[in-house]
Design an enzyme around this catalytic site. Structure first.
Site, PDB file in Angstrom:
ATOM      1  N   HIS A 175       0.821  -1.213   0.000  1.00  0.00           N
ATOM      2  CA  HIS A 175       0.000   0.000   0.000  1.00  0.00           C
ATOM      3  C   HIS A 175       0.856   1.266   0.000  1.00  0.00           C
ATOM      4  O   HIS A 175       0.718   2.103  -0.903  1.00  0.00           O
ATOM      5  CB  HIS A 175      -0.994  -0.019   1.166  1.00  0.00           C
ATOM      6  CG  HIS A 175      -1.664   1.294   1.412  1.00  0.00           C
ATOM      7  ND1 HIS A 175      -2.495   1.900   0.489  1.00  0.00           N
ATOM      8  CD2 HIS A 175      -1.612   2.136   2.477  1.00  0.00           C
ATOM      9  CE1 HIS A 175      -2.929   3.053   0.979  1.00  0.00           C
ATOM     10  NE2 HIS A 175      -2.402   3.214   2.184  1.00  0.00           N
ATOM     11  N   HIS A 225       3.394   7.284   5.804  1.00  0.00           N
ATOM     12  CA  HIS A 225       2.111   7.860   6.227  1.00  0.00           C
ATOM     13  C   HIS A 225       1.345   7.036   7.248  1.00  0.00           C
ATOM     14  O   HIS A 225       0.560   7.585   8.006  1.00  0.00           O
ATOM     15  CB  HIS A 225       1.224   8.193   5.009  1.00  0.00           C
ATOM     16  CG  HIS A 225       0.510   7.048   4.394  1.00  0.00           C
ATOM     17  ND1 HIS A 225       1.077   6.229   3.430  1.00  0.00           N
ATOM     18  CD2 HIS A 225      -0.746   6.590   4.592  1.00  0.00           C
ATOM     19  CE1 HIS A 225       0.198   5.326   3.065  1.00  0.00           C
ATOM     20  NE2 HIS A 225      -0.920   5.509   3.754  1.00  0.00           N
ATOM     21  N   GLU A 282       0.866   5.606  12.985  1.00  0.00           N
ATOM     22  CA  GLU A 282      -0.482   5.164  13.360  1.00  0.00           C
ATOM     23  C   GLU A 282      -0.566   3.643  13.551  1.00  0.00           C
ATOM     24  O   GLU A 282      -1.279   3.172  14.436  1.00  0.00           O
ATOM     25  CB  GLU A 282      -1.470   5.604  12.273  1.00  0.00           C
ATOM     26  CG  GLU A 282      -2.915   5.330  12.611  1.00  0.00           C
ATOM     27  CD  GLU A 282      -3.848   5.937  11.583  1.00  0.00           C
ATOM     28  OE1 GLU A 282      -4.850   5.275  11.274  1.00  0.00           O
ATOM     29  OE2 GLU A 282      -3.599   7.055  11.100  1.00  0.00           O
ATOM     30  N   ASP A 283       0.164   2.877  12.738  1.00  0.00           N
ATOM     31  CA  ASP A 283      -0.041   1.426  12.691  1.00  0.00           C
ATOM     32  C   ASP A 283       1.130   0.572  13.158  1.00  0.00           C
ATOM     33  O   ASP A 283       1.091  -0.649  13.024  1.00  0.00           O
ATOM     34  CB  ASP A 283      -0.397   1.005  11.257  1.00  0.00           C
ATOM     35  CG  ASP A 283      -1.733   1.567  10.805  1.00  0.00           C
ATOM     36  OD1 ASP A 283      -2.562   1.939  11.657  1.00  0.00           O
ATOM     37  OD2 ASP A 283      -1.943   1.646   9.580  1.00  0.00           O
TER      38      ASP A 283
END
Length: 150
Positions: free
Chosen positions: A33, A54, A58-59
């Site tokens: 991705h 990006h 967050e992940d």
């Protein structure tokens, strides 16, 4: 500080390591991705690095401080910060933050385009596909509305 001509390669290496073992909603390796998002903004080292990074904060266990320590420049760090959702954050507040940073906005558009691509959505169960189509349509409309308001 990482030289601009090395930014994308360094960001790719870090993102691939950070996302190792993760899969997307369709079960594909997650790192594909950010690779597609980076390809969509190719030609701008800051955008490519931001695209690779990006979702890292967050992940994964990586933090903005970790990225700063790795030598990524402030425009990339600010964009990654803008692209990182906060716990309990309203969607539209998130989109307003993204829209306020031109680099983050460029990458978010590429991110949404990738996430909402017909080939990618076709691999998902119908209910998930419909939910995500609605989510991404709302995101694009909201981002556009914030741009018009400026």
């Amino acid at each position: 500080m990482i030289p601009h001509n090395d930014l994308a390669a360094r960001a790719e290496t870090l993102a691939r390591a950070a996302h190792a073992g993760q899969v997307d909603k369709a079960g594909a390796p997650y790192a594909a991705h950010p690779a597609r998002v980076a390809a969509a903004v190719a030609g701008d080292p800051l955008a490519e690095a931001t695209a690779w990074l990006h979702d890292v904060v967050e992940d994964t266990s990586m933090t903005l401080a970790d990225l700063r320590a790795e030598g990524f420049p402030e425009p990339v760090l600010a964009a990654v910060d803008a692209l990182t959702r906060r716990a309990d954050e309203e969607r539209d507040a998130y989109y307003a933050r993204v829209a306020a940073d031109p680099l983050a906005l460029r990458v978010k558009r590429a991110d949404i385009a990738d996430n909402s691509g017909p080939e990618r959505l076709a691999k998902l169960p119908e209910a998930t596909r419909i939910r995500l189509q609605d989510k991404y349509a709302h995101a694009m409309a909201t981002l556009a509305a914030y741009e018009i308001a400026d």
